[in-house]
Design an enzyme around this catalytic site. Structure first.
Site, mmCIF file in Angstrom:
data_model
loop_
_atom_site.group_PDB
_atom_site.id
_atom_site.type_symbol
_atom_site.label_atom_id
_atom_site.label_comp_id
_atom_site.label_asym_id
_atom_site.label_seq_id
_atom_site.Cartn_x
_atom_site.Cartn_y
_atom_site.Cartn_z
ATOM 1 N N LYS A 52 -106.864 37.884 23.102
ATOM 2 C CA LYS A 52 -106.201 38.478 21.934
ATOM 3 C C LYS A 52 -105.616 39.844 22.312
ATOM 4 O O LYS A 52 -104.492 40.174 21.947
ATOM 5 C CB LYS A 52 -107.193 38.599 20.767
ATOM 6 C CG LYS A 52 -107.485 37.241 20.141
ATOM 7 C CD LYS A 52 -108.664 37.244 19.182
ATOM 8 C CE LYS A 52 -108.992 35.793 18.809
ATOM 9 N NZ LYS A 52 -110.173 35.670 17.938
ATOM 10 N N GLN A 96 -114.723 39.349 15.746
ATOM 11 C CA GLN A 96 -114.881 38.097 16.481
ATOM 12 C C GLN A 96 -116.163 37.389 16.038
ATOM 13 O O GLN A 96 -117.243 37.973 16.050
ATOM 14 C CB GLN A 96 -114.912 38.394 17.996
ATOM 15 C CG GLN A 96 -114.982 37.159 18.869
ATOM 16 C CD GLN A 96 -113.743 36.267 18.739
ATOM 17 O OE1 GLN A 96 -112.615 36.744 18.689
ATOM 18 N NE2 GLN A 96 -113.967 34.964 18.669
ATOM 19 N N ASP A 119 -107.263 37.478 10.083
ATOM 20 C CA ASP A 119 -107.828 36.153 10.359
ATOM 21 C C ASP A 119 -107.686 35.228 9.144
ATOM 22 O O ASP A 119 -107.846 34.013 9.263
ATOM 23 C CB ASP A 119 -109.326 36.282 10.712
ATOM 24 C CG ASP A 119 -109.594 36.090 12.199
ATOM 25 O OD1 ASP A 119 -108.742 35.475 12.867
ATOM 26 O OD2 ASP A 119 -110.656 36.542 12.668
#
Ligand code: NAD
Length: 280
Positions: A52, A96, A119
């Site tokens: 990422k 994460q 997200d």
């Protein structure tokens, strides 16, 4: 031979588009910044986080990295999120997953400002998706819609069957297909006669989390098959939830693993980071 849906190529196109947008924003004096938080040192998570950050660097998005020790308390993590929520220069916040067992993931997701929820996991983002309001869409299912559209596959009016009902893939996938006017069925571990249901599908999205479970008996001749699964097989090679060798001769289009859905997730994360500027 089926059409091989090339996620590597399509994700690269999306990253180029994002890169151009970021350059334009920078030229106007607007920077795009993503904060990435990892708790602990899970090797798979470290690889995802690394990828990422690499993608951010490529498209010109600044990334701030927070690598917290495994024993970080929930309060400490929530305090960091609150601090980042308050920073105008941070546009997106990504935590994460999975988090260590002592931390309540739902509480962490809810703590992220929905305007920075790149997200797309916050209940407000999910609610907005359900009622067709602007908001962030979870990256993997959003990427699948892009794969279909950019491969010239029509969704409207098609029988779409999703295997799996997780909050991250199955459910948002179903809503997105519905939004594109597909006729959608969601199947799961308690579905009876799964093969009968999946054989109705013109578009079959498989997010069952079981290596190579889906063989040709599950697939109608000429269907489009999207494989979300990622696993390592007995030879340590990547494979999906679909038995690719068995299914590809009977379908009209299919995503390979690797190189199908996987690369789309990060590309859509980059897209969401730029979108955060619009939403803010
Ligand atoms: P999950 O384990 O949360 O959900 C699996 C779903 O499959 C559940 O809803 C369950 O009801 C259903 N299921 C289980 N057994 C079944 C059966 N026998 N018949 C019918 N349904 C059954 O998994 P997830 O997070 O949705 O992920 C699914 C797969 O996608 C995993 O392999 C995961 O690694 C992969 N994944 C890939 C990406 C990517 O970027 N490519 C992103 C997220 C997840």
């Amino acid at each position: 031979m089926p059409q091989i849906i090339d996620g590597k190529l399509i994700s690269a196109q999306i990253k180029e588009e994002v890169k151009e947008k970021v350059a334009k924003l920078n030229a106007q004096g607007t920077r795009v910044c993503l904060a990435v938080i990892q708790v602990g040192t899970d090797p798979a998570s470290s690889v995802y986080v690394g990828n990422k950050k690499k993608a951010c660097a490529y498209v010109g998005i600044e990334s701030l990295s927070y690598e917290l020790p495994e024993q970080t308390s929930q309060e400490e993590l929530l305090a960091l999120i609150a601090e980042l929520n308050g920073k105008a220069e941070v546009n997106g916040i990504l935590v994460q997953l999975p988090l260590p067992g002592h931390i309540d993931e739902d509480a962490v997701i809810r703590a992220i400002d929905p305007k920075k929820d790149v997200d797309g996991f916050h209940p407000q983002s999910v609610g907005a998706l359900c009622i067709g309001q602007p908001g962030f869409v979870s990256c993997t299912p959003a990427g699948i819609i892009e794969l279909l559209k950019r491969s010239g596959i029509e969704i409207a009016g098609k029988e779409c069957v999703v295997i799996g009902r997780s909050n991250i893939v199955g459910k948002p996938m179903a809503i997105l297909l519905l939004r594109e006017n597909g006729t959608v069925t969601v199947t799961h571990s308690r579905t009876r006669n799964l093969k009968e249901v999946t054989r109705r599908a013109d578009i079959l999205v498989v997010a069952v989390g079981k290596p190579r479970m889906i063989t040709r008996e599950y697939v109608k001749e000429g269907a489009v098959v999207i494989d979300v699964g990622i696993h390592r097989n007995e030879n340590n090679r990547l494979c999906g939830d679909v038995d690719y060798e068995d299914v590809s001769p009977v379908c009209s289009a299919i995503t390979p693993v690797p190189g199908g859905v996987g690369p789309m997730t990060i590309a859509m994360l980059m897209y969401n980071c730029v979108r955060s500027i619009e939403l803010q």
